[in-house]
Write an enzyme that holds these catalytic residues in place. Sequence first.
Site, mmCIF file in Angstrom:
data_model
loop_
_atom_site.group_PDB
_atom_site.id
_atom_site.type_symbol
_atom_site.label_atom_id
_atom_site.label_comp_id
_atom_site.label_asym_id
_atom_site.label_seq_id
_atom_site.Cartn_x
_atom_site.Cartn_y
_atom_site.Cartn_z
ATOM 1 N N HIS A 367 1.195 -1.284 0.180
ATOM 2 C CA HIS A 367 0.065 -0.016 0.015
ATOM 3 C C HIS A 367 0.674 1.245 -0.133
ATOM 4 O O HIS A 367 0.408 2.851 0.273
ATOM 5 C CB HIS A 367 -0.461 0.073 1.255
ATOM 6 N N LYS A 558 -9.106 13.015 5.298
ATOM 7 C CA LYS A 558 -8.385 12.106 4.975
ATOM 8 C C LYS A 558 -7.180 12.361 5.787
ATOM 9 O O LYS A 558 -7.131 13.396 6.607
ATOM 10 C CB LYS A 558 -7.912 11.966 3.522
ATOM 11 N N ARG A 559 -6.239 11.209 6.300
ATOM 12 C CA ARG A 559 -5.138 11.073 6.822
ATOM 13 C C ARG A 559 -4.235 12.776 7.567
ATOM 14 O O ARG A 559 -3.822 12.504 5.521
ATOM 15 C CB ARG A 559 -3.883 10.060 7.116
ATOM 16 N N LYS A 564 0.444 14.461 1.759
ATOM 17 C CA LYS A 564 -1.544 14.550 0.727
ATOM 18 C C LYS A 564 -1.378 15.682 1.032
ATOM 19 O O LYS A 564 -2.452 16.194 -0.224
ATOM 20 C CB LYS A 564 -2.256 14.011 1.637
ATOM 21 N N THR A 666 -8.993 5.290 -2.057
ATOM 22 C CA THR A 666 -10.344 5.231 -2.042
ATOM 23 C C THR A 666 -11.623 6.569 -1.804
ATOM 24 O O THR A 666 -12.449 6.576 -2.285
ATOM 25 C CB THR A 666 -10.765 4.860 -1.203
ATOM 26 N N LYS A 670 -14.557 7.747 -3.642
ATOM 27 C CA LYS A 670 -16.432 7.864 -2.911
ATOM 28 C C LYS A 670 -17.064 9.389 -3.251
ATOM 29 O O LYS A 670 -18.315 9.693 -3.324
ATOM 30 C CB LYS A 670 -16.386 7.679 -1.446
#
Length: 822
Positions: A367, A558-559, A564, A666, A670
């Site tokens: 991952h 998100k985290r 990110k 993901t 969504k």
Amino acid sequence: MSGEKALSGHALTSGNVRDVLLDRLVRLLGRDPDKAKSRDIYEALAVAVREELAARWVATQRRVARARVKRVCYLSVEYLPGRALKSALSSLDSELLEATRLALADLGFDFDAIAAEEQDPGLGNGGLGRLAACFLESLATLKYPAIGYGIRYDYGIFEQRIDADGGQRELASSWLRLRDPWEMPRPEARYPIEFGGRVVADADAQGRARHRWVETSRVLAVAFDHLVPGNRSPTVNHLRLWSGRALMPFHIAAFNAGDYPGAITEQIAAKNLSRVLYPDDSTLQGKKLRFSQQYFFVSASLQDLLATLLAEGWSPPELGDAVAIQLNDTHPALAIVELLRLLLDEHGLEWRQALDITQRVFGYTNHTLLPEALETWPVAFFERLLPRHLGIIYQLNREFLDTVSARHPGDHDRRRRMSIIDEDQGRRVRMAHLAVVGSRQVNGVARLHSTLMRETIFADFANLWPERFTNVTNGISVRRWLKESNPGLGALLSERLGHAWENDLEELERLHHAADDAGFRERFGAVKQANKLRLAATIRERAGVEVDPASLFDVQVKRIHEYKRQLLNLLHVVVRYNRIRANPGATVVPRTVIFAGKAAPGYVLAKAVIRLINNVARVVNRDPAVGGRLRVVFLPDYDVSLAQRIMPAADLSEQISTAGFEASGTGNMKLALNGALTIGTQDGANIEMSEQIGAEHLFIFGLTAAEVAAERARGYVPTQVLATDPELAEALAMIDRGYFTPDNLDDAQAIVDRLKSDGEPYLVLRDFDAYRAAQARVDALYATPDAWRRQSVINCVGMGYFSSDRSIREYAERIWNIRPTI
């Protein structure tokens, strides 16, 4: 509520919800219906639903055992299943959910208020755990026999609170403070887990060398099951979670001697193994606990799996035909060594046979490409805690390196790079290398990620075993993320398609002309606006901020992590803020920028990012010059239930990671499925999404993965970017001089220093100009509402490929070699 005794022992159906509910309320919970509270009603209803699931689970297990078919065993330290009540009711009977609403209304209760009594299980942190939950649901929906294994964390991931200075504070999760009516204790499923001791080598009656692991300390792993139903499927699988217990939970002699802490020392140590998800590993004690936790979980799972298979008549040599075991990242990689130990020491198999079986049954899903996220453990941990396993690793590594040498004689540097033991970093076991060597198949989770995986971190292994590497792009459960989360949109789709899309998302392709239907666009937009109104109420309740539901809802949830790039988004917020202040009369597209996510407790810079977001929000939201045209919101304690409010309401989905760093994502799927437009880099699944939807319908910007690598190789100098971009330079200077943190002028110093440091790995400032231009295209499109709605419909109906059902079919056919059992 009526107190009449409408008691029934019948199974739950759409025609008898009221009677069954009252029966369980009285007979099982001992509650007077006339005095029942919302929590009582919730528990009675949950028990009734669980009973029906249990009956279907028993039938499923019988079918699987009789058919003697191969099943999949999914090992993951994280699961984020979300609340169970709505999805379970919907999965059992298409009419049961509505019948339950009516029955509760007849008793004076609101179904949504009852459902809100359920606490989100605190078993995961982010995408890894949510993916695992989607996969279990898809396995059951597609009728594949499967078992999920994990840890029953007492406190799970922490609850996030935001302090007065905007910073994250971690509190113990309280998800188990009340009885969980969904879990089924399995006290008969308990297994000893051994640590420490020493290894004794001797010979058996045939003179073959055998090893005995002796003088160990032991704890018990005790099972709790959560049932996993498929949507409109007879299959109910289960997730088995392990809780730590001491063999001797209480020492009466120590207690009587006045040593009260000593009387429960063993129980505390055992419970710590299942106390918290991802204990802080910034200390040696924390590292040891994580290591022990991972072994605890895989040992219990494999002992249970073998016991189940042996009871069904399978023999150890038949394991390759009986089960496929999937490792969800490296956290369960110790399972490879544990299975070898069990086959060798407990079942008497020879080394070659045991290794062949092991390499046949295991698959490994990678991952991450981040080197720091590829787990390694000190050899010293194995020496003290798992000495038998260290011996097995040495033997496995010796044989593996002999294979490498046979293929590349004299290439000692290659042997060093590929060794399971890293000799350069203080002798550590490389868990990713162990997972690759011990598995039959290794897969990435998006096409770009799988390509980079083969070309970078596992290049030597892919050269040795090219056939071992493949890709399975991630997917999401459409039942959870559209049918349940967005019932208005689900009803609109069912009106056009029937219900087939629920179990076959590619049915959405039949609506590819709907974007050109003005009536459909209008109804689609009305659903989105209703969802935005609901989210606005949630923002008011959780963050105390009033937002305009007509504004563009710009979402990054998100985290919190540097790659990110929440900071890229936040810098653009500051630039927009400065533009409004500089020209208060200008016409601007109103925007609400929504952040949510947790930072790891030991990740200091990520926590600083959260604090800065909240401080920027405080200043922007209070500035009268802004006039409500820009709002910034940080929603605390992000979980599945909050995500189910956010995803349907989002207009813009921020997927802006540095290209080459996000494995898949993901959340992007969504949000797009619910009609959000994506602004994103060419990273992870964004690439495949742009191919499926059409690149012209997304806002793609920034460097590619190849360009990122080239920029870093040249030597990235952020100050050169600032010298040519006065708007960006001013935004960063405001942060630097404490404009948003007047009570602590140096509060954001670490962030500024990081962004301006030579070689900053995530190229935040380098991508800003392209990001700003993409955001300008976003504004221009949103200013034309019908054109925006058209793009929104195109995004939704173009997401048929990204179902977890499709992902599971690919795993089943290409990796696991399993088939449905009806």
